[in-house]
Design a protein around this motif. Structure first.
Motif, PDB file in Angstrom:
ATOM      1  N   SER A   1      -2.083  -1.899   7.933  1.00 28.38           N
ATOM      2  CA  SER A   1      -1.991  -1.775   6.483  1.00 28.38           C
ATOM      3  C   SER A   1      -1.769  -3.127   5.833  1.00 28.38           C
ATOM      4  CB  SER A   1      -0.843  -0.819   6.122  1.00 28.38           C
ATOM      5  OG  SER A   1      -0.686  -0.732   4.727  1.00 28.38           O
ATOM      6  N   ILE A   2      -0.918  -3.966   6.442  1.00 28.45           N
ATOM      7  CA  ILE A   2      -0.665  -5.295   5.892  1.00 28.45           C
ATOM      8  C   ILE A   2      -1.859  -6.205   6.119  1.00 28.45           C
ATOM      9  CG2 ILE A   2       0.825  -7.319   6.107  1.00 28.45           C
ATOM     10  CD1 ILE A   2       3.099  -5.486   6.846  1.00 28.45           C
ATOM     11  N   ALA A   3      -2.457  -6.111   7.301  1.00 23.90           N
ATOM     12  CA  ALA A   3      -3.588  -6.981   7.616  1.00 23.90           C
ATOM     13  C   ALA A   3      -4.769  -6.718   6.696  1.00 23.90           C
ATOM     14  CB  ALA A   3      -3.998  -6.781   9.072  1.00 23.90           C
ATOM     15  N   ALA A   4      -4.969  -5.456   6.277  1.00 22.52           N
ATOM     16  CA  ALA A   4      -6.071  -5.141   5.372  1.00 22.52           C
ATOM     17  C   ALA A   4      -5.934  -5.900   4.056  1.00 22.52           C
ATOM     18  CB  ALA A   4      -6.124  -3.638   5.130  1.00 22.52           C
ATOM     19  N   LEU A   5      -4.705  -6.082   3.593  1.00 18.50           N
ATOM     20  CA  LEU A   5      -4.487  -6.857   2.368  1.00 18.50           C
ATOM     21  C   LEU A   5      -4.792  -8.330   2.590  1.00 18.50           C
ATOM     22  CD1 LEU A   5      -1.208  -5.085   1.268  1.00 18.50           C
ATOM     23  CD2 LEU A   5      -3.305  -5.134  -0.072  1.00 18.50           C
TER      24      LEU A   5
ATOM     25  N   THR B   1       0.544   8.261  -0.706  1.00 16.81           N
ATOM     26  CA  THR B   1      -0.648   8.064   0.098  1.00 16.81           C
ATOM     27  C   THR B   1      -0.509   8.871   1.378  1.00 16.81           C
ATOM     28  OG1 THR B   1       0.321   6.064   1.048  1.00 16.81           O
ATOM     29  CG2 THR B   1      -1.132   5.783  -0.844  1.00 16.81           C
ATOM     30  N   VAL B   2      -1.561   8.935   2.139  1.00 20.37           N
ATOM     31  CA  VAL B   2      -1.534   9.750   3.348  1.00 20.37           C
ATOM     32  C   VAL B   2      -0.569   9.164   4.378  1.00 20.37           C
ATOM     33  CG1 VAL B   2      -2.922  10.584   5.282  1.00 20.37           C
ATOM     34  CG2 VAL B   2      -3.853  10.622   2.963  1.00 20.37           C
ATOM     35  N   VAL B   3      -0.555   7.833   4.494  1.00 16.84           N
ATOM     36  CA  VAL B   3       0.326   7.147   5.452  1.00 16.84           C
ATOM     37  C   VAL B   3       1.045   6.039   4.712  1.00 16.84           C
ATOM     38  CG1 VAL B   3       0.437   5.799   7.577  1.00 16.84           C
ATOM     39  CG2 VAL B   3      -1.186   7.687   7.402  1.00 16.84           C
ATOM     40  N   GLU B   4       2.341   5.937   4.929  1.00 12.80           N
ATOM     41  CA  GLU B   4       3.149   4.871   4.346  1.00 12.80           C
ATOM     42  C   GLU B   4       4.080   4.325   5.403  1.00 12.80           C
ATOM     43  OE1 GLU B   4       3.330   6.471  -0.273  1.00 12.80           O
ATOM     44  OE2 GLU B   4       5.125   6.552   0.978  1.00 12.80           O
TER      45      GLU B   4
ATOM     46  N   LYS C   1       2.691  10.827   5.537  1.00 16.11           N
ATOM     47  CA  LYS C   1       3.415  11.355   4.390  1.00 16.11           C
ATOM     48  C   LYS C   1       2.769  12.602   3.809  1.00 16.11           C
ATOM     49  CE  LYS C   1       6.687   8.309   4.354  1.00 16.11           C
ATOM     50  NZ  LYS C   1       8.081   8.694   4.567  1.00 16.11           N
ATOM     51  N   CYS C   2       1.493  12.764   4.059  1.00 18.87           N
ATOM     52  CA  CYS C   2       0.799  13.930   3.528  1.00 18.87           C
ATOM     53  C   CYS C   2      -0.501  14.090   4.300  1.00 18.87           C
ATOM     54  CB  CYS C   2       0.533  13.756   2.032  1.00 18.87           C
ATOM     55  SG  CYS C   2      -0.347  15.141   1.273  1.00 18.87           S
ATOM     56  N   HIS C   3      -0.785  15.304   4.703  1.00 17.13           N
ATOM     57  CA  HIS C   3      -2.054  15.560   5.369  1.00 17.13           C
ATOM     58  C   HIS C   3      -3.180  15.522   4.333  1.00 17.13           C
ATOM     59  CE1 HIS C   3      -4.813  17.072   8.334  1.00 17.13           C
ATOM     60  NE2 HIS C   3      -5.169  18.070   7.536  1.00 17.13           N
TER      61      HIS C   3
END
Length: 907
Positions: A148-152, A728-731, A736-738
Motif C-alpha cells: 500500500s505504501i509502495a504504490a504511493l 476501504t477494503v483493506v487498511e 476492513k470490509c468484504h
C-alpha cells in the motif's frame, strides 16, 4: 626560498614556516557525503573544523531550509551501528580511528506532525528516508501494508498508471523491500491504479502519513541486554523509550513518566515516576539494563537527550508563541489606541482581573500530561493552554453617583473577613513540584503538577473562571502555616473561592435570575434560576444556579431578609442598572464533567440567537478542551440496553468484532432468510426540531464474506437506494470490509441477488458507483431464469479516511457530505451507512449531516447531545475523541463559512 638564499649568499632556511604550511595543507581533507537519493557529494573541510561546518556545507549544497530535522551519520566502532556527527565537536576528535571519508545524510528527527515541515523539499527528504528504512528493514510491516505504501511511491515517481507506458512487471525497476515477490509487485501495480490524479507531492504526503502509523516509524534503535543477559533492543522515539525483545514490544517509558535517565559504565538506568500515594522517603522505581560498553551507554544517553529536547522543546516553543500572541492581543484589547477617559490605574486593574480569569481558566483545563512536560532536560517550564479572551470586566461598583473603586471593595472584603471565614472551605492540597536536577550524565524531569479540574454544571464554558490556582511548592517549614493560610487571598486580595459578577440589564431592564433564601428564612441567599441567554448567563464570568450571594453592590446581605435582597437588586435596575455581586460558587466534585446547556429556551422567537450562542459555546469548549472531557464521560452503551441476539451461537460468526454488537430493540430484523433474522445493524433515526423532519439511517458494520448475502437482503427489504461507505477494503494490511459489489462493467451474485455494475467514477478521495440490483425468483443466474424488477442502487465511498483516525483536512470530507445530502433530498427511506465496525466514521457522518440540518432549521447544535442520541440507538457511535474533535471542528467550519445556512421563514 632556498634559491633566494643562495643568491644573497645567506645560509638561512625557515623550517617552521615550511612545516606549518605543510601541516595546514595536510589538515584539509575531502569527505564524501552520501545523500538520500544515493548520489555522492565531496566536500573539503579542515580537520580542526567543528562538525557544524560540515553540516552547513551539506545544507548549503542541498539548499535545505529546515535543517533541524537532519544530521550526518558515520560508521561506529561497534559493528552494524552508526553514530551521529556532533556539530559542537571538532571533526578530528570524532574520528579517532582515522577518517571515514564517507558520511551519510539522514533524517534524525522524524516529523510527528507534517504541518511542522513547511518546506516541500524537506518532506521529500523524509519520503526518501522512509523508503530507505523500509528497504533496510528499520521499519518493519506486513507485505500488504508495504504494498500500500509502495504504490504511493510509484505514483510519486511515475504519475498516473498508463497501460501503454507501464507494461507488465514495470514495478520490478523499483526496490521497496528486501526479497520482493511477484505477488508483492502485482499488489503494488494494482494499488497504483487506484491513485490516479495524485500529484507527486500529494502522493509523497500520503506516503508519509501512512508510514507514520507503522510501529517503528522514527525509532532509533540501540542494542542492549536485560538483567538476565537476554538480548534487548532499546528504541528512542518522540514519545519516550521502547523496549523490544524478539521483535515484540515488551515495555514503554513515556517522557512524562520518566524522572531521570543516567548511566554508569555499562549500566543504563531509567528512573520512573511512581504513583501519587508513595511516601516521600521511598525511591522512585528504577529500570535498568546494560550495554556493550561505556560508549554505547553514552550514545544511548545522548540520543535520549537529543530526542527529548527536540520534541519537547518544539512543543514548548509553540505554546510560548501562542502565549505571546495572546498576551499581545490582550494588551492591545485593553489599551485601544485613541481611547481616552480612563486612568492608568484602572487599566492595570483590568489587566489584573483578566490575567486572574485567564490563568484560572487555563489552569483548570490543563491535562496532566502537558503539566509534566518540561521544555528540555535542564529547565522546568509550565505548559500554558491556549486561552480565549472575553470583554474586560468593569472596574467600578455601586449605584448612581455612589461608585466604589476596586480598592474600596477590597477593603470592604477585608473588614468582613470574619463573616467570610465562617463559611469558607479552603483547599489544603498544594501541589509539590520537584525542582531537583543533576548535572553530568543525568537528566531529571520534573514531576507533574496535579491540579483538580473543577467545572460548574450550569455553564461549563466559563466554569474555570471561578478558580485561581496557586502552584506553590510546599516545604517542611510551611507545614505550620497551613492554618494561617486557610484564608489565602488571590491577586488583589480577593479570596480564592469567591468571584465578582457584574451584570448589565437587557433592554427591558431584566437581569435574568432569581434568588431564594434570606435572614428571615434562616437560609443563605442562593441563586435558584438563571435564564439561558440572559444577561446573568452571558456576562463574564457568568452567574450560575447554586451560587451563594454574599454582597450586592458592596453591601453585605447576610443580615437582610429575602424581600430586602430583592429590593436591593430592583433599586439597582432603577438607577444605573450596573449590578455587582460577590458570590461563592458551590463546591463541585473534582471528577464532575461539564454538561451541555439545556436545549430549550423560554424566550420566544429567538432561535437564531440560540444557534449563534451554541456555536460560540462550541468554539469556547473546543478551545478549552472541555468538550472532549464531556465526550469521554458519555456512556458508550446505553444503560439497560441488551445485546443478547448478537451472542446467539448462530449469530456470533456474523459479527466482525466480538465487542461491537447491535442493540436488541433497534436492530434490523431480516425476514427473508431461513433459520436466522440477524445482521449487525441498527436503525438510527435523528429528529430535527424546527423542521419536523427525521433523517433515517441504518448504521451497519462492513459486510463479511459470509454476510454479504445478508447485507443485500437488508438493502432489498428496507428498500434502501443509497449506500454510504466510509472505509476501504483493506487498511493497514487488515481486511476492513468484504467487496460486496462487482468490479466495473461486471456483475456478481450473492444467493438470489445479482448486482450488476452500471457506472463507476473514482477520484483520489471518493468513489461513486451505480448498480442494478436483481433478485432471482429462482435461485439461479440471470440468463434464462426469471428475475424480479431491477432496483437502482447508488454507492458513495469515501476513500481517504484512515482507520481510527481522521482526515488531515475537512475539505474533502465536507465535500463528500454535501454530495451525500444532494442524493438524500426528500428521501424518507433509510440510507445505509457503514464503515468497518459501523460506529466510528459512521457516527461522524451522521453527526455532520444532523448538525447541518439543525443549522438550516435555526436550531442549536450540541454535538454531545447528537452523540448521545446516536448511542441510544447503536452503541459506541463516534468511537474516538479525535473523531469527535474532528466533527466538532467541521461543524464550526460549516457554520462560519456558510456551507449550511439558516433558513428563515418569509412570514
Amino acid at each position: 626560498s632556498v634559491s633566494r638564499n643562495l643568491i644573497t649568499g645567506t645560509g638561512t632556511y625557515n623550517v617552521r614556516a615550511t612545516e606549518a604550511a605543510r601541516e595546514k595543507k595536510q589538515s584539509s581533507v575531502d569527505i564524501s557525503v552520501m545523500l538520500l537519493d544515493h548520489t555522492e557529494v565531496v566536500l573539503k573541510v579542515n580537520k580542526r573544523d567543528r562538525g557544524q561546518v560540515l553540516l552547513d556545507k551539506v545544507f548549503q549544497h542541498l539548499r535545505v531550509a529546515e535543517i533541524k530535522f537532519f544530521g550526518l551519520q558515520f560508521p561506529n566502532d561497534v559493528p552494524d551501528t552508526m553514530r551521529w556527527l556532533d556539530p559542537s565537536k571538532s571533526i578530528r576528535k570524532q574520528f579517532k580511528r582515522g577518517y571515514p571519508y564517507i558520511l551519510f545524510f539522514r533524517v534524525k528527527f522524524y516529523a510527528t506532525d507534517l504541518s511542522t515541515m513547511k518546506d516541500e523539499f524537506t518532506r521529500y527528504q523524509l519520503f526518501m528516508q522512509i523508503k530507505l528504512d523500509l528497504l533496510e528493514r528499520r521499519i518493519k510491516c506486513s507485505p500488504s501494508a508495504a504494498a500500500s505504501i509502495a504504490a504511493l511511491a510509484v505514483q510519486s515517481e511515475l504519475g498516473d498508471y498508463n497501460s501503454t507506458e507501464h507494461k507488465d512487471d514495470y514495478v520490478s525497476e523499483f526496490r521497496f523491500i528486501p526479497n520482493q515477490t511477484d505477488d508483492f509487485k502485482s499488489d503494488v501495480a494494482r494499488l497504483h491504479k487506484m491513485h490516479r490524479g495524485l500529484s507527486p507531492s500529494q502522493a509523497e504526503y500520503q506516503f508519509i502519513k501512512q508510514a507514520q502509523k507503522l510501529e517503528m516509524y522514527g525509532v532509533e534503535m540501540h542494542h542492549a541486554k536485560d538483567n538476565d543477559d537476554e538480548d534487548l533492543d532499546v528504541g528512542v522515539t518522540s514519545t519516550g523509550m521502547l523496549l523490544f525483545q524478539n521483535g515484540f514490544k515488551i515495555n514503554e517509558f513515556r517522557w512524562s513518566a520518566i524522572v531521570k535517565i543516567s548511566f554508569k559504565r555499562k549500566q543504563f538506568y531509567v528512573q520512573l515516576r511512581s504513583g501519587p500515594k508513595r511516601e516521600s522517603n521511598h525511591a522512585d522505581p528504577i529500570s535498568s539494563f546494560h550495554m556493550d560498553n561505556y560508549r554505547a551507554c553514552k550514545r544511548l544517553w545522548k540520543s535520549c537527550v537529543d530526542f527529548h529536547s527536540f520534541y519537547r522543546l518544539d512543543r514548548c516553543m509553540k505554546q510560548e508563541e501562542e502565549m505571546a500572541r495572546q498576551e499581545k492581543h490582550l494588551f492591545s484589547f485593553l489599551t485601544p489606541s485613541g481611547k481616552k477617559g480612563r486612568g492608568s490605574e484602572e487599566t492595570v486593574d483590568d489587566m489584573a482581573q483578566h490575567r486572574r480569569y485567564l490563568r484560572s481558566r487555563a489552569g483548570s483545563t490543563k491535562s496532566k500530561e502537558n503539566m509534566s512536560l518540561p521544555c528540555n532536560g535542564d529547565r522546568r517550564s509550565e505548559d500554558k493552554a491556549p486561552r480565549r479572551l472575553s470583554a474586560p470586566p468593569s472596574v467600578s461598583y455601586g449605584v448612581g453617583e455612589a461608585r466604589i473603586s476596586d480598592e474600596k471593595m477590597l477593603a470592604m472584603l477585608q473588614h468582613q473577613h470574619s463573616f467570610i471565614q465562617s463559611t469558607h472551605s479552603p483547599s489544603r492540597n498544594a501541589p509539590v513540584v520537584n525542582s531537583n536536577y543533576e548535572a553530568n550524565n543525568n537528566i531529571e524531569i520534573p514531576a507533574p503538577v496535579k491540579i483538580p479540574i473543577q467545572y460548574h454544571a450550569a455553564d461549563p464554558a466559563l466554569a474555570a473562571s471561578y478558580r485561581t490556582l496557586h502552584l506553590r511548592p510546599e516545604t517542611a517549614g510551611e507545614a505550620d502555616e497551613t492554618a494561617a493560610s486557610e484564608f489565602a487571598p488571590t491577586q488583589n486580595g480577593i479570596p480564592n473561592d469567591l468571584v465578582i459578577v457584574r451584570i448589565q440589564p437587557d433592554s427591558e431592564g431584566r437581569y435574568g435570575f432569581n434568588v431564594n433564601g434570606g435572614a428571615d428564612q434562616n437560609l443563605p441567599v442562593i441563586v435558584s434560576k438563571v435564564a439561558q441567554g440572559s444577561p446573568a448567563a452571558m456576562c463574564i464570568p457568568p452567574l450560575n444556579e447554586g451560587d451563594q450571594v454574599l454582597q450586592i453592590n458592596g453591601r453585605d446581605i447576610s443580615a437582610h431578609s429575602h424581600e430586602q435582597v430583592v429590593r436591593f437588586i430592583r433599586s439597582t435596575r432603577e438607577h444605573t442598572g450596573h449590578l455587582v455581586l460577590l458570590v461563592r460558587p458551590p463546591e463541585q466534585p473534582e471528577t464532575e464533567i461539564p454538561t451541555e446547556p439545556v436545549l430549550d429556551y423560554d424566550g420566544p422567537g429567538d432561535e437564531g440567537a440560540l444557534l449563534e450562542r451554541s456555536m460560540q459555546w462550541l468554539e469556547d469548549m473546543l478551545d478549552s478542551g472541555q468538550i472532549l472531557a464531556m465526550f469521554d464521560e458519555l456512556y458508550r452503551k446505553k444503560p439497560g440496553s441488551t445485546m443478547n441476539d448478537a451472542k446467539l451461537p448462530q449469530n456470533v460468526t456474523k459479527n466482525r468484532y466480538r465487542d461491537i454488537s447491535p442493540y436488541d430493540n433497534t436492530r434490523v430484523i431480516l425476514n427473508g432468510i431461513a433459520d436466522t433474522d440477524y445482521i449487525n445493524a441498527n436503525y438510527v433515526n435523528m429528529f430535527v426540531p424546527g423542521s419536523n423532519w427525521t433523517n433515517r439511517y441504518i448504521a451497519s458494520q462492513g459486510p463479511l464474506p459470509n454476510t454479504s448475502f445478508d447485507f443485500w437482503e437488508m438493502i432489498w427489504e428496507q428498500q434502501s437506494t443509497l449506500i454510504v461507505m466510509l472505509t476501504t477494503v483493506v487498511e493497514r494490511g487488515r481486511p476492513k470490509c468484504h467487496q460486496y459489489w462487482p468490479d466495473s462493467e461486471t456483475s456478481v451474485q450473492f444467493g438470489p441477488f445479482i448486482v450488476e455494475s452500471v457506472s463507476e467514477e473514482v477520484t483520489p478521495s471518493f468513489a461513486f458507483r451505480d448498480f442494478k440490483l436483481y433478485k432471482c425468483k429462482e435461485d439461479a443466474e440471470m440468463n434464462g431464469n426469471e428475475v424480479s424488477e431491477a432496483r437502482d442502487i447508488r454507492q458513495m465511498q469515501y476513500i481517504a479516511w484512515p482507520d481510527h483516525g481522521v482526515p488531515d483536512d475537512s475539505s474533502d470530507f465536507l465535500d463528500f457530505v454535501l454530495r451525500v445530502r444532494q442524493n438524500r433530498v426528500g428521501m424518507a427511506i433509510p440510507t445505509t451507512v457503514h464503515c468497518s465496525a459501523g460506529i466510528g466514521r459512521t457516527g461522524v457522518l451522521i453527526t455532520m449531516e444532523t448538525a447541518m440540518c439543525l443549522i438550516e432549521a435555526n436550531q442549536a447544535v450540541y454535538p454531545v447531545e447528537i452523540a448521545r442520541s446516536m448511542r441510544d440507538q447503536r452503541a459506541m457511535m463516534i468511537q474516538t475523541p479525535s473523531q469527535f474533535k474532528f466533527v466538532c471542528d467541521a461543524i464550526l467550519r460549516v457554520y462560519k463559512e456558510g456551507l449550511a445556512r439558516p433558513m428563515y421563514d418569509d412570514d
